[in-house]
Design a protein around this motif. Structure first.
Motif, PDB file in Angstrom:
ATOM      1  N   PRO A   1       0.819  -1.235   0.000  1.00  0.00           N
ATOM      2  CA  PRO A   1       0.000   0.000   0.000  1.00  0.00           C
ATOM      3  C   PRO A   1       0.843   1.270   0.000  1.00  0.00           C
ATOM      4  CG  PRO A   1      -0.567  -1.434   1.874  1.00  0.00           C
ATOM      5  CD  PRO A   1       0.618  -2.033   1.215  1.00  0.00           C
ATOM      6  N   ILE A   2       2.018   1.207   0.631  1.00  0.00           N
ATOM      7  CA  ILE A   2       2.885   2.389   0.671  1.00  0.00           C
ATOM      8  C   ILE A   2       3.423   2.661  -0.734  1.00  0.00           C
ATOM      9  CG2 ILE A   2       4.885   3.439   1.803  1.00  0.00           C
ATOM     10  CD1 ILE A   2       4.530   1.327   4.045  1.00  0.00           C
ATOM     11  N   GLY A   3       3.846   1.596  -1.406  1.00  0.00           N
ATOM     12  CA  GLY A   3       4.331   1.728  -2.783  1.00  0.00           C
ATOM     13  C   GLY A   3       3.234   2.241  -3.701  1.00  0.00           C
ATOM     14  N   ALA A   4       2.007   1.761  -3.493  1.00  0.00           N
ATOM     15  CA  ALA A   4       0.879   2.208  -4.327  1.00  0.00           C
ATOM     16  C   ALA A   4       0.647   3.704  -4.123  1.00  0.00           C
ATOM     17  CB  ALA A   4      -0.375   1.417  -3.968  1.00  0.00           C
ATOM     18  N   ALA A   5       0.756   4.161  -2.874  1.00  0.00           N
ATOM     19  CA  ALA A   5       0.540   5.593  -2.583  1.00  0.00           C
ATOM     20  C   ALA A   5       1.616   6.445  -3.265  1.00  0.00           C
ATOM     21  CB  ALA A   5       0.556   5.828  -1.075  1.00  0.00           C
TER      22      ALA A   5
ATOM     23  N   LEU B   1       1.785   3.640 -14.967  1.00  0.00           N
ATOM     24  CA  LEU B   1       0.374   3.327 -14.687  1.00  0.00           C
ATOM     25  C   LEU B   1       0.205   1.821 -14.484  1.00  0.00           C
ATOM     26  CD1 LEU B   1      -2.602   4.267 -14.474  1.00  0.00           C
ATOM     27  CD2 LEU B   1      -2.794   3.891 -16.931  1.00  0.00           C
ATOM     28  N   ILE B   2       0.895   1.030 -15.319  1.00  0.00           N
ATOM     29  CA  ILE B   2       0.828  -0.433 -15.168  1.00  0.00           C
ATOM     30  C   ILE B   2       1.381  -0.837 -13.795  1.00  0.00           C
ATOM     31  CG2 ILE B   2       1.799  -2.625 -16.033  1.00  0.00           C
ATOM     32  CD1 ILE B   2       1.583  -1.370 -18.879  1.00  0.00           C
ATOM     33  N   LEU B   3       2.473  -0.185 -13.360  1.00  0.00           N
ATOM     34  CA  LEU B   3       3.040  -0.467 -12.039  1.00  0.00           C
ATOM     35  C   LEU B   3       2.002  -0.192 -10.945  1.00  0.00           C
ATOM     36  CD1 LEU B   3       5.679  -1.142 -10.390  1.00  0.00           C
ATOM     37  CD2 LEU B   3       6.052   1.308 -10.255  1.00  0.00           C
ATOM     38  N   PHE B   4       1.287   0.934 -11.076  1.00  0.00           N
ATOM     39  CA  PHE B   4       0.263   1.288 -10.087  1.00  0.00           C
ATOM     40  C   PHE B   4      -0.833   0.209 -10.051  1.00  0.00           C
ATOM     41  CE2 PHE B   4      -3.704   3.783  -9.102  1.00  0.00           C
ATOM     42  CZ  PHE B   4      -3.431   3.946  -7.762  1.00  0.00           C
ATOM     43  N   LEU B   5      -1.269  -0.241 -11.245  1.00  0.00           N
ATOM     44  CA  LEU B   5      -2.311  -1.270 -11.308  1.00  0.00           C
ATOM     45  C   LEU B   5      -1.806  -2.587 -10.718  1.00  0.00           C
ATOM     46  CD1 LEU B   5      -3.795  -0.501 -14.851  1.00  0.00           C
ATOM     47  CD2 LEU B   5      -4.728   0.131 -12.618  1.00  0.00           C
TER      48      LEU B   5
END
Lengths: 263, 61
Positions: free
Chosen positions: A95-99, A130-134
């Motif tokens: 979740p931290i990486g996603a943020a 964007l792919i990384l975020f997904l």
């Protein structure tokens, strides 16, 4: 305390309790210095004051990849060495990486509008981030979908290692394809092209954000260890209740058969 | 000294505000999660559910 001692969750909790206040203090001090330097950094001759967005966009973009790198090493720890804290580390980091990735996309978009004339362009760098975020979101969904943490850990570890292929694609996308995004200007062969007046605040902010990640990650790992303790105690409670109801049923059945026998 | 952010001030301010908000949410989530897990552990221990080692689940040392 040696590194191997940290394989023990209780020892990790003790270490976390000791280091977290110091890490939090160091993060706050470095962020304050970095923000002060960012505010008073000169305007760029082409971009004007919008160059200030760089001081938060670039650290978040670096961390979006760095956190996935940490998760990939943790995934190796899960699959190869079966380290008891490896999957805790991977799960806590997601979740931290996603943020950070979300912030990289958002601040990049806000920087792009005045500089490129558009918030978004489907070029290689933006699309691969964007792919990384997904992938972060998918990984978090996977952790939630599988109830047993050890089964979820192995599936998530495989997915994380497969997803790590995206990291060099993100890094070199600006070299391999013709993109709207500028090529690397800090980490590049031949040294940084940034002037010191921009480079120093940027590096301070990057270190501050990295410390922020380390602090949040250790705190989130501590929470995950406690969550697993809750789960194991709840399972213990459920098995005790099941055992006592089995004993109760067996004793009632025993009494009933005695009564039948008596009749 | 008053800082001038030029014609794109709203983009700069929004970027910093969004970063501050997301980081505040992250910190809040981590702190609330810690409070929630220690609370649940205490409740379980009060009901007599303890670890095999007999040590408190919230024990840090």
């Amino acid at each position: 305390m040696t590194l191997i001692d940290l394989a023990n969750p209780t020892r990790f909790l003790a270490l976390a309790a000791r280091v977290l206040p110091w890490l939090a203090a160091a993060t706050v001090i470095l962020l304050a210095i970095g923000l002060y330097q960012s505010v008073y950094a000169p305007d760029d001759y082409q971009q004007g004051a919008t160059v200030k967005i760089m001081f938060i966009h670039v650290p978040n973009a670096w961390l979006s990849m760095f956190v996935w790198g940490v998760m990939s090493i943790a995934s190796l720890g899960t699959l190869v060495w079966r380290h008891p804290l490896a999957d805790v580390a991977a799960k806590a980091a997601a979740p931290i990486g996603a943020a950070f990735t979300f912030l990289a996309l958002l601040t990049g978009s806000l920087w792009g509008r005045p500089m490129w004339g558009t918030y978004w362009e489907w070029d290689a760098r933006l699309t691969s981030v964007l792919i990384l975020f997904l992938m972060y979101l998918g990984l978090m969904a996977l952790w939630r979908a599988v109830d047993d943490p050890s089964r979820a850990a192995r599936a998530a570890a495989v997915l994380t290692l497969v997803g790590a292929i995206n990291l060099p694609i993100i890094k070199f996308s600006v070299d391999w394809w013709n993109t709207l995004h500028q090529p690397a200007s800090v980490m590049r062969m031949g040294g940084s092209t940034l002037d010191k007046s921009f480079l120093i605040p940027l590096l301070v902010m990057a270190i501050a954000f990295t410390l922020l990640f380390v602090t949040l990650h250790i705190a989130a790992m501590r929470n995950e260890i406690l969550r697993r303790r809750v789960r194991s105690l709840q399972m213990m409670q459920a098995s005790r209740m099941a055992f006592s109801s089995d004993v109760g049923t067996a004793s009632r059945d025993g009494n009933a058969s005695k009564e039948v026998g008596a009749a | 000294m008053m800082m001038s952010l030029g014609p794109y001030a709203s983009f700069i301010v929004t970027s910093y505000a969004a970063a501050a908000l997301v980081i505040a949410i992250l910190i809040g989530w981590v702190m609330l999660d810690y409070r929630s897990q220690t609370q649940r552990l205490r409740e379980l221990e009060e009901r007599g559910i303890t670890r095999g080692s007999g040590r408190s689940a919230t024990e840090l040392r």
